[in-house]
Motif scaffolding. Structure first.
Motif, PDB file in Angstrom:
ATOM      1  N   GLN A 126      30.179  46.861  32.860  1.00 49.03           N
ATOM      2  CA  GLN A 126      31.476  46.081  32.259  1.00 49.03           C
ATOM      3  C   GLN A 126      31.109  46.018  30.747  1.00 49.03           C
ATOM      4  OE1 GLN A 126      32.040  42.672  34.810  1.00 49.03           O
ATOM      5  NE2 GLN A 126      34.064  43.473  35.380  1.00 49.03           N
TER       6      GLN A 126
ATOM      7  N   THR B 165      48.464  42.067  33.437  1.00 51.38           N
ATOM      8  CA  THR B 165      48.135  42.026  34.479  1.00 51.38           C
ATOM      9  C   THR B 165      48.779  43.075  35.560  1.00 51.38           C
ATOM     10  OG1 THR B 165      47.762  39.758  34.414  1.00 51.38           O
ATOM     11  CG2 THR B 165      48.029  40.470  36.782  1.00 51.38           C
TER      12      THR B 165
ATOM     13  N   TYR C 194      38.201  41.093  28.110  1.00 57.20           N
ATOM     14  CA  TYR C 194      38.928  40.765  29.456  1.00 57.20           C
ATOM     15  C   TYR C 194      39.259  42.036  30.177  1.00 57.20           C
ATOM     16  CZ  TYR C 194      40.909  37.972  33.445  1.00 57.20           C
ATOM     17  OH  TYR C 194      41.151  37.258  34.530  1.00 57.20           O
ATOM     18  N   PHE C 195      40.387  42.567  29.226  1.00 56.01           N
ATOM     19  CA  PHE C 195      40.939  43.890  29.885  1.00 56.01           C
ATOM     20  C   PHE C 195      40.259  44.874  30.203  1.00 56.01           C
ATOM     21  CE2 PHE C 195      43.458  47.777  29.129  1.00 56.01           C
ATOM     22  CZ  PHE C 195      44.723  47.617  29.975  1.00 56.01           C
TER      23      PHE C 195
ATOM     24  N   ASN D  53      44.039  49.846  38.445  1.00 59.22           N
ATOM     25  CA  ASN D  53      43.104  49.836  39.837  1.00 59.22           C
ATOM     26  C   ASN D  53      43.503  50.662  41.062  1.00 59.22           C
ATOM     27  OD1 ASN D  53      41.337  47.850  38.652  1.00 59.22           O
ATOM     28  ND2 ASN D  53      42.412  46.087  39.179  1.00 59.22           N
TER      29      ASN D  53
ATOM     30  N   ASP E  73      36.942  44.800  31.045  1.00 59.53           N
ATOM     31  CA  ASP E  73      36.095  44.441  32.182  1.00 59.53           C
ATOM     32  C   ASP E  73      36.940  44.818  33.262  1.00 59.53           C
ATOM     33  OD1 ASP E  73      34.021  43.523  30.982  1.00 59.53           O
ATOM     34  OD2 ASP E  73      34.282  41.577  31.291  1.00 59.53           O
ATOM     35  N   LYS E  74      38.462  44.624  33.234  1.00 57.18           N
ATOM     36  CA  LYS E  74      39.212  44.917  34.395  1.00 57.18           C
ATOM     37  C   LYS E  74      39.353  46.473  34.591  1.00 57.18           C
ATOM     38  CE  LYS E  74      40.704  40.926  36.156  1.00 57.18           C
ATOM     39  NZ  LYS E  74      40.748  40.680  37.422  1.00 57.18           N
ATOM     40  N   VAL E  75      39.602  47.252  33.395  1.00 51.03           N
ATOM     41  CA  VAL E  75      39.753  48.691  33.672  1.00 51.03           C
ATOM     42  C   VAL E  75      38.749  49.855  33.399  1.00 51.03           C
ATOM     43  CG1 VAL E  75      41.998  47.944  33.193  1.00 51.03           C
ATOM     44  CG2 VAL E  75      40.635  48.946  31.368  1.00 51.03           C
TER      45      VAL E  75
ATOM     46  N   GLU F 275      46.751  46.298  34.375  1.00 50.97           N
ATOM     47  CA  GLU F 275      45.477  46.308  35.385  1.00 50.97           C
ATOM     48  C   GLU F 275      45.677  46.506  36.583  1.00 50.97           C
ATOM     49  OE1 GLU F 275      43.730  42.505  32.229  1.00 50.97           O
ATOM     50  OE2 GLU F 275      44.402  42.302  34.390  1.00 50.97           O
ATOM     51  N   ASN F 276      46.641  46.009  37.447  1.00 56.53           N
ATOM     52  CA  ASN F 276      47.018  46.323  38.892  1.00 56.53           C
ATOM     53  C   ASN F 276      47.173  48.003  38.950  1.00 56.53           C
ATOM     54  OD1 ASN F 276      46.449  43.665  39.737  1.00 56.53           O
ATOM     55  ND2 ASN F 276      48.459  43.000  39.573  1.00 56.53           N
TER      56      ASN F 276
END
Length: 478
Positions: free
Chosen positions: A440, A395, A416-417, A402, A419-421, A398-399
């Motif tokens: 994504q 997390t 999941y990862f 971003n 999709d975030k990055v 990921e932040n």
């Protein structure tokens, strides 16, 4: 195959003997002893009703991409060994299945199959995993170990996130009330409370108990690591007509791509297809057979590899980072000390003086990642970062991505990862073929599933069309 069938159940020995007899008979079809052994092994398969078990085992091995049954375990890569170990426990179908990070080193096809397999598993399953989509599909109960306490939640990962938020808010409200009460009781004590009665003594005792417990609440905090980086030009990496073969296996065939500033590229696909090799080529670790990789003049690159660099185990945590510098600059131009940065990256103060050899494997990987980020790169290469990082650290990462002002290229199977990055995908399909997709990773997988269903329907229709039609029966004559 010996490793997979190393279980103690009799039926595995039957299947193992049959496989050996088949191989011997295939090699020596005219040998009487080979024929006799094959016939006896076949009879034992019938006697033990082992054919269905053998079929299930072959399905498991195929789905885990284990195809060379005669290869020695010592000749396998680390990821292949993990898949053999996973196959070994799955074929035994135990009443209780314990899985430690089962999705590590699996490609997305194998993960999808494993999700479906475990969802229908008849026994009990307890697993440790960082894969949040996997938890959503498989888990019906989640235990969280946090600050020395074990919390239980009913449902999958999404349910856990909601229930945890409610629990933490309730605990914070209770802590706030306790602090208000403590302030009130402290004022009463300072006013000169005396235990002249049993009632007053009880109040003093309650104050002392409150004093011990107030302020001890520990909760996970939302952490954002925002480090500054040097200016990055528009053209970051330009690959033209790249060809690469490793151990006679094509990795890239006439591959070209232009990667620009602030892009988020995710790389996934089949195991062994060359995803890490592409990162190694970009980092200059391996040369291309032909073609060009041009790195922009302003690029300052950091490469988070699957294997951590050698670390002096007798160094202390804070000393390891102090080799980079005593402080770094964030996006706002403010100076951040190493100690502050460690706390932001989930290393509390009491761990700063800890010897590195006392850290867990995951904590060492987190420390290694933090060292790379302290170098304040403007291009970040991440190779399977979620394999050894816990969800809290993922997390934070990921932040960080971003808020990162540079370019990030990530190799991962963690849906999941990704999709975030990532919003631009390179899919390695094997034999040097690489396809590109926008959007994504979960959207790509959904589209891929629809395409496969459509292909199966088309093949089935084609087979039916090509099947010989029964001729019309002649009408009976009167």
């Amino acid at each position: 195959m010996d490793a997979v069938f190393s279980g103690s159940q009799k039926i595995y020995q039957t299947i193992k003997n049959y496989e050996q007899a088949v191989n011997e008979y295939s090699a020596h079809p005219d040998d009487e002893s080979a024929i006799n052994r094959y016939e006896k092994a076949e009879a034992r398969m019938n006697e033990d009703d082992a054919w269905n078990v053998q079929s299930d085992v072959k399905t498991i091995l195929t789905q885990l991409k284990i195809n060379d049954y005669d290869k020695k375990v010592g000749e396998l890569s680390g990821g292949q060994k993990r898949r053999v170990a996973l196959a070994q426990v799955l074929v035994e179908s135990p009443d209780l299945l314990l899985l430690d990070e089962p999705t590590n080193h699996l490609d997305f096809d194998s993960i999808d199959w494993l999700e479906k397999y475990l969802s229908g598993y008849k026994g009990a399953i307890m697993l440790v995993t960082h894969d949040r989509y996997f938890l959503d599909q498989v888990a019906t109960k989640i235990f969280e170990l946090s600050f020395g306490k074990l919390y239980e939640y009913t449902g999958n990962y999404q349910d856990y996130v909601e229930q945890k938020a409610t629990r933490v808010q309730t605990e914070m409200d209770a802590e706030h009330k306790a602090q208000q009460l403590y302030k009130s009781e402290l004022a009463w004590m300072k006013a000169g409370a005396k235990a002249r009665s049993t009632k007053q003594q009880a109040r003093i005792n309650r104050f002392n108990e409150l004093k011990e417990n107030v302020g001890n609440l520990q909760v996970d905090e939302d952490v954002t690591v925002s480090l500054g980086q040097s200016r990055l030009g528009k053209e970051v990496i330009n690959i033209k007509d790249a060809n690469l073969t490793i151990d006679n296996k094509p990795i890239l065939k006439d591959f070209s791509i232009l990667i620009q500033g602030n892009e988020r590229i995710g790389i996934s696909g089949e195991n062994g297809a060359g995803k890490t090799s592409l990162l190694n080529a970009i980092a200059g670790d391996i040369p291309l057979d032909s073609g060009i990789i041009k790195i922009g003049e302003t690029v300052k690159l950091a490469y988070y590899r699957q294997i951590t660099e050698p670390i002096d185990e007798d160094k202390r945590v804070i000393s390891y980072l102090s080799d980079i510098g005593q402080q770094v600059t964030n996006n706002n131009g403010e100076k951040i000390s190493v100690a502050e940065l460690l706390e932001e990256f989930l290393f509390p103060k009491f761990m700063h003086g800890t010897l590195i050899r006392k850290l867990s494997g995951g904590e060492k990987r987190r420390l290694y990642l933090l060292k790379l980020l302290m170098e304040q790169p403007n291009v970040l290469l991440l190779d399977e970062p979620s394999n050894d990082l816990d969800i809290s650290t993922l997390t934070v990462l990921e932040n960080y991505v971003n808020h990162f002002q540079g370019t990030v290229i990530t190799v991962s199977h963690d849906r999941y990862f990704l999709d975030k990055v990532a919003d631009r995908l390179l899919i390695f399909e094997g034999d040097g073929k690489v396809s590109e997709h926008r959007g994504q990773f979960s959207e790509y997988l959904a589209s891929l599933a629809q395409t496969r269903v459509a292909d199966k329907k088309r093949i089935k229709t084609k087979r039916n069309d090509n099947a010989p039609q029964e001729s019309a029966k002649p009408k009976a004559k009167n």
